[in-house]
Design an enzyme around this catalytic site. Sequence first.
Site, PDB file in Angstrom:
ATOM      1  N   SER A 181       0.833  -1.198   0.000  1.00  0.00           N
ATOM      2  CA  SER A 181       0.000   0.000   0.000  1.00  0.00           C
ATOM      3  C   SER A 181       0.874   1.257   0.000  1.00  0.00           C
ATOM      4  O   SER A 181       1.680   1.442  -0.909  1.00  0.00           O
ATOM      5  CB  SER A 181      -0.952  -0.043   1.192  1.00  0.00           C
ATOM      6  OG  SER A 181      -1.930   0.957   1.094  1.00  0.00           O
TER       7      SER A 181
ATOM      8  N   ASP B   4     -10.139  -3.600  -5.097  1.00  0.00           N
ATOM      9  CA  ASP B   4      -9.225  -2.614  -4.519  1.00  0.00           C
ATOM     10  C   ASP B   4      -9.157  -1.412  -5.445  1.00  0.00           C
ATOM     11  O   ASP B   4      -8.909  -1.568  -6.649  1.00  0.00           O
ATOM     12  CB  ASP B   4      -7.836  -3.246  -4.353  1.00  0.00           C
ATOM     13  CG  ASP B   4      -6.798  -2.307  -3.754  1.00  0.00           C
ATOM     14  OD1 ASP B   4      -7.156  -1.192  -3.339  1.00  0.00           O
ATOM     15  OD2 ASP B   4      -5.612  -2.694  -3.704  1.00  0.00           O
TER      16      ASP B   4
ATOM     17  N   HIS C 143      -8.081  -4.790  -0.629  1.00  0.00           N
ATOM     18  CA  HIS C 143      -6.931  -4.017  -0.173  1.00  0.00           C
ATOM     19  C   HIS C 143      -6.550  -4.383   1.258  1.00  0.00           C
ATOM     20  O   HIS C 143      -7.396  -4.428   2.153  1.00  0.00           O
ATOM     21  CB  HIS C 143      -7.206  -2.513  -0.252  1.00  0.00           C
ATOM     22  CG  HIS C 143      -5.985  -1.701  -0.007  1.00  0.00           C
ATOM     23  ND1 HIS C 143      -5.010  -1.544  -0.978  1.00  0.00           N
ATOM     24  CD2 HIS C 143      -5.526  -1.049   1.092  1.00  0.00           C
ATOM     25  CE1 HIS C 143      -4.029  -0.814  -0.480  1.00  0.00           C
ATOM     26  NE2 HIS C 143      -4.311  -0.513   0.772  1.00  0.00           N
TER      27      HIS C 143
END
Length: 408
Positions: A191, A348, A378
């Site tokens: 991320s 995501d 995610h």
Amino acid sequence: MRSSCVLLTALVALAAYYVYIPLPGSVSDPWKLMLLDATFRGAQQVSNLIHYLGLSHHLLALNFIIVSFGKKSAWSSAQVKVTDTDFDGVEVRVFEGPPKPEEPLKRSVVYIHGGGWALASAKIRYYDELCTAMAEELNAVIVSIEYRLVPKVYFPEQIHDVVRATKYFLKPEVLQKYMVDPGRICISGDSAGGNLAAALGQQFTQDASLKNKLKLQALIYPVLQALDFNTPSYQQNVNTPILPRYVMVKYWVDYFKGNYDFVQAMIVNNHTSLDVEEAAAVRARLNWTSLLPASFTKNYKPVVQTTGNARIVQELPQLLDARSAPLIADQAVLQLLPKTYILTCEHDVLRDDGIMYAKRLESAGVEVTLDHFEDGFHGCMIFTSWPTNFSVGIRTRNSYIKWLDQNL
């Protein structure tokens, strides 16, 4: 008794209403994801209330909740030695896996945790467990960086922290101390950590002072640009947990110490409208109509505004800085990058950031493995142990470690 039953029924109904959100049928463990999302939303709402009352910044309050419930001390096992230290003033947690008799020097991964540049820690259970598994299964040294977070620091200080810690680790005397092979080092992150890893990778290719270069980079559902919040994955997953579009846009604004008044304009791409001259030079580098396969573009249409708000880019020039948005880097920079692994998830908003970056890297001549999970969401890779154990979390982690094992 009857009134108690009515009250209990009402409370259960309210809880179900709060927890339930419509999810695609293909997402992994949907009811468990709903519960995880409800827990995170609840923590966000509590932190927003604390902020409203003037008691603390909402991100500090939220991270206090996250770390309080998940912090883990540096505990060593028979197989993995875990220590907290600092590299050139930056806190790190080092995981030293068992040596192989036939290999006196170990391979290594420098890992950067996610959390929107504002949340989480190298010292919480999720990342501690991930790095412990990597160290043990790869017989490797894992360096997990505890970089400083928003709102204590803002862009580009997070990048400075990870660069400083990694450069220190790459010193010959430090590698020798940890018995690490200088030719077998990977930079990785998930991320926002994937964003920092990608930025570091690009910076290191241009740093002539570095004697030891990175062999690999591995990016897990990375966030790579803030110029188009209407890619197909942003449109498809606009309200999908645990990262709805508006939350991701707010993370960007927080990272740049920007104005929340910009959020709604950025959501509809008013910050990169055709009349914003500053964005023209990089627009082609994130043109998803040419960078994404047809199976991902589906019937989605680009959202390009004719007129918008040029003030946003003028006040937040960081939007056009490749250190914050590695996807828009020059091809001359991309072609110098090492072999790359990119993991993406169908459910995501950041899916297309990773896929577009893979395409740009391939076009620049870089060898890329794109590992896509149709039932992934995610953040899923860190959710591998009870009570937040997801099937796709275990599979993504195993696939990631397997690639590292085969290539590092």
